[in-house]
Write a protein that holds these residues in place. Structure first.
Motif, PDB file in Angstrom:
ATOM      1  N   UNK A 221       0.800  -1.213  -0.040  1.00  0.00           N
ATOM      2  CA  UNK A 221       0.130  -0.080   0.040  1.00  0.00           C
ATOM      3  C   UNK A 221       0.883   1.211  -0.035  1.00  0.00           C
ATOM      4  N   UNK A 222       1.925   1.223   0.675  1.00  0.00           N
ATOM      5  CA  UNK A 222       2.625   2.522   0.755  1.00  0.00           C
ATOM      6  C   UNK A 222       3.483   2.580  -0.429  1.00  0.00           C
ATOM      7  N   UNK A 223       3.946   1.583  -1.304  1.00  0.00           N
ATOM      8  CA  UNK A 223       4.385   1.553  -2.524  1.00  0.00           C
ATOM      9  C   UNK A 223       3.519   2.162  -3.520  1.00  0.00           C
ATOM     10  N   UNK A 224       2.113   1.836  -3.438  1.00  0.00           N
ATOM     11  CA  UNK A 224       1.131   2.419  -4.207  1.00  0.00           C
ATOM     12  C   UNK A 224       1.030   3.653  -3.955  1.00  0.00           C
ATOM     13  N   UNK A 225       1.167   4.422  -2.698  1.00  0.00           N
ATOM     14  CA  UNK A 225       0.793   5.954  -2.352  1.00  0.00           C
ATOM     15  C   UNK A 225       2.004   6.485  -3.158  1.00  0.00           C
ATOM     16  N   UNK A 226       3.251   6.019  -2.766  1.00  0.00           N
ATOM     17  CA  UNK A 226       4.538   6.619  -3.633  1.00  0.00           C
ATOM     18  C   UNK A 226       4.471   6.685  -5.151  1.00  0.00           C
ATOM     19  N   UNK A 227       3.772   5.606  -5.652  1.00  0.00           N
ATOM     20  CA  UNK A 227       3.740   5.473  -7.162  1.00  0.00           C
ATOM     21  C   UNK A 227       2.497   6.504  -7.577  1.00  0.00           C
ATOM     22  N   UNK A 228       1.273   6.540  -6.979  1.00  0.00           N
ATOM     23  CA  UNK A 228       0.174   6.922  -7.549  1.00  0.00           C
ATOM     24  C   UNK A 228      -0.171   8.172  -6.906  1.00  0.00           C
ATOM     25  N   UNK A 229       0.306   8.611  -5.843  1.00  0.00           N
ATOM     26  CA  UNK A 229      -0.206   9.666  -4.794  1.00  0.00           C
ATOM     27  C   UNK A 229       0.764  10.402  -4.007  1.00  0.00           C
ATOM     28  N   UNK A 230       2.100  10.663  -4.582  1.00  0.00           N
ATOM     29  CA  UNK A 230       3.049  11.046  -3.912  1.00  0.00           C
ATOM     30  C   UNK A 230       2.970  12.529  -3.177  1.00  0.00           C
ATOM     31  N   UNK A 231       2.000  13.238  -3.764  1.00  0.00           N
ATOM     32  CA  UNK A 231       2.210  14.514  -3.108  1.00  0.00           C
ATOM     33  C   UNK A 231       0.637  14.822  -2.262  1.00  0.00           C
ATOM     34  N   UNK A 232       0.091  13.510  -2.370  1.00  0.00           N
ATOM     35  CA  UNK A 232      -1.180  13.419  -1.404  1.00  0.00           C
ATOM     36  C   UNK A 232      -2.424  14.114  -1.982  1.00  0.00           C
ATOM     37  N   UNK A 233      -2.368  14.618  -3.237  1.00  0.00           N
ATOM     38  CA  UNK A 233      -3.436  15.145  -3.818  1.00  0.00           C
ATOM     39  C   UNK A 233      -4.605  14.114  -4.535  1.00  0.00           C
TER      40      UNK A 233
END
Length: 75
Positions: free
Chosen positions: A22-34
């Protein structure tokens, strides 16, 4: 192995691997939190789930074929 032990092992493995994935997915698809799950509309989530189910279908089909035909040489 008893069912209870298998369950505990499976849950521990899931907790570790799910967090990492899940954390890898966040870094790949939502790195800036938008973006992210909390900002997706319901129909977007449904579409994403459908895509995951399609991928899962092909994994299961490949596993089934291996069970029926035996493993192929990996190389």
């Amino acid at each position: 192995m008893k069912d209870e032990e298998m369950m505990e092992n499976a849950l521990a493995k899931f907790a570790d691997e799910a967090r990492t994935k899940f954390m890898e997915g966040i870094r790949e698809h939502n790195p800036d939190g938008t973006k992210g799950l909390s900002r997706m509309r319901l129909l977007q989530k449904i579409d994403s789930c459908k895509e995951e189910v399609i991928d899962l279908w092909f994994y299961l089909y490949a596993i089934e074929q291996e069970a029926i035909e035996g493993p192929r040489n990996q190389g």
